[in-house]
Design a protein around this motif. Structure first.
Motif, PDB file in Angstrom:
ATOM      1  N   MET A  92     -12.314   9.534   7.090  1.00 63.49           N
ATOM      2  CA  MET A  92     -11.094   9.142   6.676  1.00 63.49           C
ATOM      3  C   MET A  92     -10.142   8.489   7.716  1.00 63.49           C
ATOM      4  SD  MET A  92      -8.100  10.851   4.762  1.00 63.49           S
ATOM      5  CE  MET A  92      -7.542  11.674   6.178  1.00 63.49           C
ATOM      6  N   PHE A  93     -10.131   9.008   8.787  1.00 70.34           N
ATOM      7  CA  PHE A  93      -9.285   8.814   9.884  1.00 70.34           C
ATOM      8  C   PHE A  93      -9.621   7.555  10.613  1.00 70.34           C
ATOM      9  CE2 PHE A  93      -8.057   8.927  14.225  1.00 70.34           C
ATOM     10  CZ  PHE A  93      -6.891   9.182  14.333  1.00 70.34           C
ATOM     11  N   LEU A  94     -11.036   7.126  10.681  1.00 75.69           N
ATOM     12  CA  LEU A  94     -11.560   5.875  11.321  1.00 75.69           C
ATOM     13  C   LEU A  94     -11.900   5.005  10.435  1.00 75.69           C
ATOM     14  CD1 LEU A  94     -13.644   8.316  13.591  1.00 75.69           C
ATOM     15  CD2 LEU A  94     -11.912   6.645  14.441  1.00 75.69           C
ATOM     16  N   SER A  95     -11.906   5.118   8.870  1.00 73.31           N
ATOM     17  CA  SER A  95     -12.172   4.220   8.184  1.00 73.31           C
ATOM     18  C   SER A  95     -11.218   3.681   6.999  1.00 73.31           C
ATOM     19  CB  SER A  95     -13.478   4.531   7.197  1.00 73.31           C
ATOM     20  OG  SER A  95     -13.370   5.564   6.680  1.00 73.31           O
ATOM     21  N   ALA A  96     -10.280   4.636   6.992  1.00 76.49           N
ATOM     22  CA  ALA A  96      -8.985   4.093   6.066  1.00 76.49           C
ATOM     23  C   ALA A  96      -8.443   2.845   6.451  1.00 76.49           C
ATOM     24  CB  ALA A  96      -7.933   5.279   6.040  1.00 76.49           C
ATOM     25  N   PRO A  97      -8.133   2.346   7.675  1.00 74.30           N
ATOM     26  CA  PRO A  97      -7.594   1.097   7.990  1.00 74.30           C
ATOM     27  C   PRO A  97      -8.068  -0.203   6.965  1.00 74.30           C
ATOM     28  CG  PRO A  97      -7.622   2.310  10.010  1.00 74.30           C
ATOM     29  CD  PRO A  97      -8.568   3.248   9.028  1.00 74.30           C
ATOM     30  N   PHE A  98      -9.679  -0.046   7.031  1.00 74.15           N
ATOM     31  CA  PHE A  98     -10.324  -1.107   6.218  1.00 74.15           C
ATOM     32  C   PHE A  98      -9.843  -1.205   4.887  1.00 74.15           C
ATOM     33  CE2 PHE A  98     -13.339   0.267   9.578  1.00 74.15           C
ATOM     34  CZ  PHE A  98     -13.486  -1.044  10.158  1.00 74.15           C
ATOM     35  N   LEU A  99      -9.501  -0.137   4.276  1.00 69.58           N
ATOM     36  CA  LEU A  99      -8.952  -0.226   2.882  1.00 69.58           C
ATOM     37  C   LEU A  99      -7.560  -0.581   2.649  1.00 69.58           C
ATOM     38  CD1 LEU A  99      -9.838   2.611   0.215  1.00 69.58           C
ATOM     39  CD2 LEU A  99      -7.882   1.206  -0.090  1.00 69.58           C
ATOM     40  N   ILE A 100      -6.712   0.139   3.483  1.00 71.87           N
ATOM     41  CA  ILE A 100      -5.326  -0.078   3.330  1.00 71.87           C
ATOM     42  C   ILE A 100      -4.924  -1.729   3.900  1.00 71.87           C
ATOM     43  CG2 ILE A 100      -3.040   0.545   4.717  1.00 71.87           C
ATOM     44  CD1 ILE A 100      -4.122   3.295   5.124  1.00 71.87           C
ATOM     45  N   ASN A 101      -5.746  -1.991   4.920  1.00 70.15           N
ATOM     46  CA  ASN A 101      -5.391  -3.532   5.338  1.00 70.15           C
ATOM     47  C   ASN A 101      -5.757  -4.578   4.501  1.00 70.15           C
ATOM     48  OD1 ASN A 101      -3.914  -2.925   7.799  1.00 70.15           O
ATOM     49  ND2 ASN A 101      -5.844  -2.793   8.795  1.00 70.15           N
ATOM     50  N   SER A 102      -7.021  -4.174   3.753  1.00 72.00           N
ATOM     51  CA  SER A 102      -7.554  -5.240   2.647  1.00 72.00           C
ATOM     52  C   SER A 102      -6.570  -5.296   1.582  1.00 72.00           C
ATOM     53  CB  SER A 102      -8.924  -4.762   2.279  1.00 72.00           C
ATOM     54  OG  SER A 102      -9.374  -5.539   1.457  1.00 72.00           O
ATOM     55  N   ALA A 103      -6.255  -3.747   0.916  1.00 76.31           N
ATOM     56  CA  ALA A 103      -5.229  -3.779   0.056  1.00 76.31           C
ATOM     57  C   ALA A 103      -3.963  -4.615   0.303  1.00 76.31           C
ATOM     58  CB  ALA A 103      -5.057  -2.424  -0.571  1.00 76.31           C
ATOM     59  N   LYS A 104      -3.202  -4.365   1.488  1.00 79.08           N
ATOM     60  CA  LYS A 104      -2.093  -5.042   1.837  1.00 79.08           C
ATOM     61  C   LYS A 104      -2.241  -6.537   1.686  1.00 79.08           C
ATOM     62  CE  LYS A 104      -1.471  -5.206   6.316  1.00 79.08           C
ATOM     63  NZ  LYS A 104      -1.145  -4.890   7.571  1.00 79.08           N
ATOM     64  N   ASP A 105      -3.365  -7.118   2.187  1.00 77.43           N
ATOM     65  CA  ASP A 105      -3.523  -8.557   2.082  1.00 77.43           C
ATOM     66  C   ASP A 105      -3.628  -8.851   0.532  1.00 77.43           C
ATOM     67  OD1 ASP A 105      -3.285  -8.761   4.856  1.00 77.43           O
ATOM     68  OD2 ASP A 105      -5.704  -8.597   5.111  1.00 77.43           O
ATOM     69  N   GLY A 106      -4.084  -8.134  -0.135  1.00 81.05           N
ATOM     70  CA  GLY A 106      -4.457  -8.184  -1.586  1.00 81.05           C
ATOM     71  C   GLY A 106      -3.064  -8.406  -2.405  1.00 81.05           C
ATOM     72  N   PHE A 107      -2.411  -7.290  -2.004  1.00 84.58           N
ATOM     73  CA  PHE A 107      -1.029  -7.111  -2.732  1.00 84.58           C
ATOM     74  C   PHE A 107       0.185  -8.490  -2.394  1.00 84.58           C
ATOM     75  CE2 PHE A 107      -1.492  -2.525  -2.567  1.00 84.58           C
ATOM     76  CZ  PHE A 107      -1.952  -2.427  -3.985  1.00 84.58           C
ATOM     77  N   ARG A 108      -0.095  -8.887  -1.086  1.00 84.83           N
ATOM     78  CA  ARG A 108       0.745  -9.980  -0.473  1.00 84.83           C
ATOM     79  C   ARG A 108       0.357 -11.197  -1.262  1.00 84.83           C
ATOM     80  NH1 ARG A 108       0.692  -8.672   5.832  1.00 84.83           N
ATOM     81  NH2 ARG A 108       2.624  -7.352   5.885  1.00 84.83           N
ATOM     82  N   LYS A 109      -1.053 -11.461  -1.948  1.00 85.24           N
ATOM     83  CA  LYS A 109      -1.421 -12.578  -2.549  1.00 85.24           C
ATOM     84  C   LYS A 109      -0.769 -12.558  -3.856  1.00 85.24           C
ATOM     85  CE  LYS A 109      -5.760 -12.797   0.067  1.00 85.24           C
ATOM     86  NZ  LYS A 109      -7.235 -12.416  -0.318  1.00 85.24           N
ATOM     87  N   VAL A 110      -0.444 -11.594  -4.465  1.00 86.92           N
ATOM     88  CA  VAL A 110       0.106 -11.500  -5.836  1.00 86.92           C
ATOM     89  C   VAL A 110       1.468 -12.040  -5.915  1.00 86.92           C
ATOM     90  CG1 VAL A 110       0.648 -10.057  -7.630  1.00 86.92           C
ATOM     91  CG2 VAL A 110      -1.265  -9.337  -6.266  1.00 86.92           C
ATOM     92  N   ASP A 111       1.752 -12.918  -6.716  1.00 81.50           N
ATOM     93  CA  ASP A 111       3.100 -13.657  -6.970  1.00 81.50           C
ATOM     94  C   ASP A 111       4.123 -12.549  -7.162  1.00 81.50           C
ATOM     95  OD1 ASP A 111       5.090 -15.334  -7.137  1.00 81.50           O
ATOM     96  OD2 ASP A 111       4.228 -16.745  -8.147  1.00 81.50           O
ATOM     97  N   VAL A 112       4.951 -12.542  -6.448  1.00 82.80           N
ATOM     98  CA  VAL A 112       6.185 -11.383  -6.919  1.00 82.80           C
ATOM     99  C   VAL A 112       6.855 -11.938  -8.191  1.00 82.80           C
ATOM    100  CG1 VAL A 112       8.400 -10.689  -6.067  1.00 82.80           C
ATOM    101  CG2 VAL A 112       6.475 -11.113  -4.331  1.00 82.80           C
ATOM    102  N   LYS A 113       6.884 -13.223  -8.373  1.00 86.04           N
ATOM    103  CA  LYS A 113       7.251 -13.628  -9.737  1.00 86.04           C
ATOM    104  C   LYS A 113       6.789 -13.083 -10.949  1.00 86.04           C
ATOM    105  CE  LYS A 113       8.632 -18.270  -7.928  1.00 86.04           C
ATOM    106  NZ  LYS A 113       8.477 -19.809  -7.965  1.00 86.04           N
TER     107      LYS A 113
END
Length: 259
Positions: free
Chosen positions: A141-162
């Motif tokens: 988890m310590f060494l692989s979690a960044p892959f999931l968190i960063n990918s999810a972060k990019d996905g959330f940013r693509k979702v229109d806040v409207k």
């Protein structure tokens, strides 16, 4: 004519450079299967110790991924949607495990969750990290979690806040908006990040071997067999785990592309 020639030269250069990296990425995988041969592969598949290590590795990596889905998605959403003091520091902390040597990560985990106050705190709840599956899980988890968190972060940013604001004005609660609007629209990035995290966890060695030598994950078992018996005994196991990983990876990719 000169423009066409220049264009052709550029395209040929791109193709040649691309083929070079494709060679270095694919040749080791192809060669290991050819070098091992079908008989040794079948023997390894029947090897109980090898199969147990593969099941253990895949299972614990999956549990690590599930844990980060529950805890990392909220973090990714907060980073994607809100500005707050120390945000850059938090993002840097998420990325640090990817950059540090994995053996150093193992030492850091050992000094944190070993014979320490934090380790004693978890022992009170029956959780020990040294020589247990919990230790394997926390290292993965310590060494692989960044892959999931960063990918999810990019996905959330693509979702229109409207879309989220419109749902709220129609009476949807924040939790309903999160699960019915935000996550469905970011699902591809979340699935891809989860797949990358799970795959990365499968290959973790440096941190695990410091925290947990037994029970052996597949990378540790490969290392142990290589040290004890050499290439001829470790290569078949390496080929089997590569085959298993590729099969699962392709199946998940196929399912993801159809969503």
């Amino acid at each position: 004519m000169k423009a066409i020639n220049k264009s052709n030269i550029f395209n040929i250069t791109l193709i040649v450079l691309a083929l070079i990296i494709v060679f270095f990425l694919s040749a080791p995988i192809i060669k290991i299967f050819i070098g091992v041969g079908s008989e040794k592969l079948l023997e390894t598949i029947k090897d109980g110790e090898a199969i147990d290590s593969i099941i253990l590795t895949m299972k614990v990596s999956a549990w690590a991924m599930v844990f980060v889905l529950f805890t990392g998605l909220p973090l990714a959403y907060v980073i994607a949607r809100y500005d707050f003091y120390g945000k850059s520091l938090v993002e840097s902390l998420i990325d640090i495990p990817v950059m540090i040597p994995h053996t150093a990560a193992g030492i850091a985990l050992l000094t944190t969750f070993g014979d320490t106050q934090i380790g004693e705190f978890f022992k009170f709840f029956g959780i020990e990290f040294i020589g247990t599956e919990y230790g394997i899980m926390i290292a993965m988890m310590f060494l692989s979690a960044p892959f999931l968190i960063n990918s999810a972060k990019d996905g959330f940013r693509k979702v229109d806040v409207k879309l989220e604001k419109t749902a709220r004005t129609l009476g949807a609660s924040p939790i309903n908006v999160f699960f019915r609007i935000t996550i469905p629209n970011a699902k591809k990035d979340i699935i891809n990040g989860s797949l990358m995290m799970w795959s990365r966890g499968l290959g973790e060695f440096g941190a695990i071997v410091i925290l947990v030598y037994h029970p052996m994950t597949t990378p540790v078992l490969i290392f142990d067999r290589f040290n004890s018996y050499g290439l001829s005994y470790s290569a078949p196991l390496a080929a089997v785990i590569i085959g298993f990983s590729m099969f699962v990876f392709l199946v998940v990719r196929f399912i993801t592309n159809r969503l």
